[in-house]
Design a protein around this motif. Structure first.
Motif, PDB file in Angstrom:
ATOM      1  N   THR A  19      29.456 -10.635  -9.623  1.00 36.86           N
ATOM      2  CA  THR A  19      30.182 -10.960  -8.393  1.00 36.86           C
ATOM      3  C   THR A  19      29.745 -10.017  -7.267  1.00 36.86           C
ATOM      4  OG1 THR A  19      32.034  -9.539  -9.109  1.00 36.86           O
ATOM      5  CG2 THR A  19      32.210 -11.897  -9.578  1.00 36.86           C
ATOM      6  N   ALA A  20      28.486  -9.586  -7.304  1.00 33.61           N
ATOM      7  CA  ALA A  20      27.976  -8.640  -6.318  1.00 33.61           C
ATOM      8  C   ALA A  20      27.632  -9.294  -4.991  1.00 33.61           C
ATOM      9  CB  ALA A  20      26.749  -7.926  -6.870  1.00 33.61           C
ATOM     10  N   THR A  21      27.501 -10.616  -4.975  1.00 31.24           N
ATOM     11  CA  THR A  21      27.206 -11.342  -3.738  1.00 31.24           C
ATOM     12  C   THR A  21      28.380 -12.248  -3.401  1.00 31.24           C
ATOM     13  OG1 THR A  21      26.190 -13.261  -4.831  1.00 31.24           O
ATOM     14  CG2 THR A  21      24.775 -11.341  -4.438  1.00 31.24           C
ATOM     15  N   ASP A  22      28.191 -13.130  -2.434  1.00 30.98           N
ATOM     16  CA  ASP A  22      29.244 -14.086  -2.095  1.00 30.98           C
ATOM     17  C   ASP A  22      29.445 -15.124  -3.193  1.00 30.98           C
ATOM     18  OD1 ASP A  22      29.783 -12.883   0.289  1.00 30.98           O
ATOM     19  OD2 ASP A  22      28.674 -14.316   1.529  1.00 30.98           O
ATOM     20  N   SER A  23      28.537 -15.171  -4.166  1.00 28.46           N
ATOM     21  CA  SER A  23      28.618 -16.154  -5.245  1.00 28.46           C
ATOM     22  C   SER A  23      29.202 -15.538  -6.515  1.00 28.46           C
ATOM     23  CB  SER A  23      27.235 -16.723  -5.563  1.00 28.46           C
ATOM     24  OG  SER A  23      26.712 -17.434  -4.468  1.00 28.46           O
ATOM     25  N   VAL A  24      30.016 -16.333  -7.195  1.00 31.92           N
ATOM     26  CA  VAL A  24      30.507 -15.969  -8.522  1.00 31.92           C
ATOM     27  C   VAL A  24      29.522 -16.565  -9.520  1.00 31.92           C
ATOM     28  CG1 VAL A  24      32.389 -16.174 -10.173  1.00 31.92           C
ATOM     29  CG2 VAL A  24      32.896 -16.015  -7.735  1.00 31.92           C
ATOM     30  N   ARG A  91      34.312  -5.382  -7.834  1.00 33.81           N
ATOM     31  CA  ARG A  91      35.236  -4.885  -8.859  1.00 33.81           C
ATOM     32  C   ARG A  91      35.869  -6.022  -9.663  1.00 33.81           C
ATOM     33  NH1 ARG A  91      40.385  -2.601  -5.310  1.00 33.81           N
ATOM     34  NH2 ARG A  91      40.972  -4.582  -4.342  1.00 33.81           N
ATOM     35  N   VAL A  92      35.909  -7.240  -9.113  1.00 33.95           N
ATOM     36  CA  VAL A  92      36.447  -8.383  -9.848  1.00 33.95           C
ATOM     37  C   VAL A  92      35.598  -8.652 -11.095  1.00 33.95           C
ATOM     38  CG1 VAL A  92      36.800 -10.888  -9.795  1.00 33.95           C
ATOM     39  CG2 VAL A  92      37.538  -9.477  -7.856  1.00 33.95           C
ATOM     40  N   GLY A  93      34.297  -8.751 -10.895  1.00 31.51           N
ATOM     41  CA  GLY A  93      33.413  -9.031 -12.017  1.00 31.51           C
ATOM     42  C   GLY A  93      33.373  -7.904 -13.028  1.00 31.51           C
ATOM     43  N   MET A  94      33.369  -6.668 -12.534  1.00 33.96           N
ATOM     44  CA  MET A  94      33.289  -5.535 -13.440  1.00 33.96           C
ATOM     45  C   MET A  94      34.562  -5.370 -14.264  1.00 33.96           C
ATOM     46  SD  MET A  94      31.189  -2.749 -11.173  1.00 33.96           S
ATOM     47  CE  MET A  94      31.010  -1.699 -12.607  1.00 33.96           C
ATOM     48  N   ALA A  95      35.708  -5.547 -13.624  1.00 32.65           N
ATOM     49  CA  ALA A  95      36.972  -5.430 -14.355  1.00 32.65           C
ATOM     50  C   ALA A  95      37.093  -6.535 -15.402  1.00 32.65           C
ATOM     51  CB  ALA A  95      38.142  -5.490 -13.383  1.00 32.65           C
TER      52      ALA A  95
END
Length: 245
Positions: A19-24, A91-95
């Protein structure tokens, strides 16, 4: 034990998240070796919506698991893109990745999201360098330079004009043969020769970036985000203290 010694039947299944870019970005892949050619995507979802990372991610993971026919208990590892990227989205993707790995008792491998883009980018013969540039907001870009598949510069966050000045020598000699990332931000740093081969990290690229560690059974370090600068959000108390100073 190598993949050859384990045999094809011992292929690993890996959940990839970015989630590091605007894309999931998320996907389930099968891994049978240490190269990108050993990564087979079983299911993948990419949705561009920078305001709904948290809302979308778990649903997309469930869709990928369902489509691939892989149960959560059958996963061997999780690979998470650690940026660089904006604080809130990253942080969404990492968590989520850390939570999945912890709940399942499997390793969570963090990789540089720019590395995943570079691994999906193929330069022409005689022009070995790959440039990856993404949007860092605040009129800045995240960028990294690669040669023969290895990162030789970055990741860094800079103003586009600064990047253009630093890369002018390699642009002029023609060493950069291919690019990936944001087309508009590549133009801002002075690249107009070709369009980006890949615009966002893929499940294939993410897992390829961690393939050697996964295959070797390396116990990964805790996930560390590559923010490269302070987050936009600042606690009110800290703001007041800073203003007083």
């Amino acid at each position: 034990m190598s993949s050859a010694e384990r045999g094809v039947d011992a292929a690993r299944t890996v959940l990839a998240i970015d989630t590091a870019t605007d894309s999931v970005v998320t996907g389930v892949v099968e891994l049978t070796g240490e190269t990108i050619g050993s990564v087979r995507v079983l299911a993948e979802r990419v949705v561009t919506d920078h305001r709904r990372h948290a809302e979308l991610l778990t649903t997309l993971i469930a869709e990928c698991l369902g489509e691939s026919g892989i149960s959560r208990d059958a996963l061997s590892a999780v690979v998470v893109g650690c940026g660089p990227g904006p604080f809130t989205g990253l942080r969404v993707g990492m968590a989520t990745g850390a939570a999945f790995a912890d709940a399942l008792g499997i390793p969570a491998h963090g990789v540089c999201s720019l590395d995943a883009l570079a691994l999906e980018t193929t330069p022409p013969a005689g022009r070995p360098d790959v440039l990856v540039v993404t949007d860092a907001r605040r009129r800045e870009v995240y960028w990294a330079l690669y040669r023969d598949g290895a990162r030789v510069r970055g990741p860094e966050v800079s103003a586009p004009a600064t990047v253009a000045e630093e890369l002018a020598p390699v642009f002029s000699t023609g060493e950069v043969g291919a690019v990936s990332g944001s087309a508009s931000h590549l133009e801002l740093v002075g690249w107009t020769e070709t369009t980006p081969q890949v615009t966002v990290p893929s499940a294939r690229g993410l897992v390829a970036a961690a393939a050697s560690a996964i295959e070797a059974g390396v116990v990964p370090e805790p996930l560390v985000p590559l923010y490269l600068r302070r987050p936009d959000a600042v606690e009110q108390k800290a703001r007041k203290l800073g203003a007083a100073r």
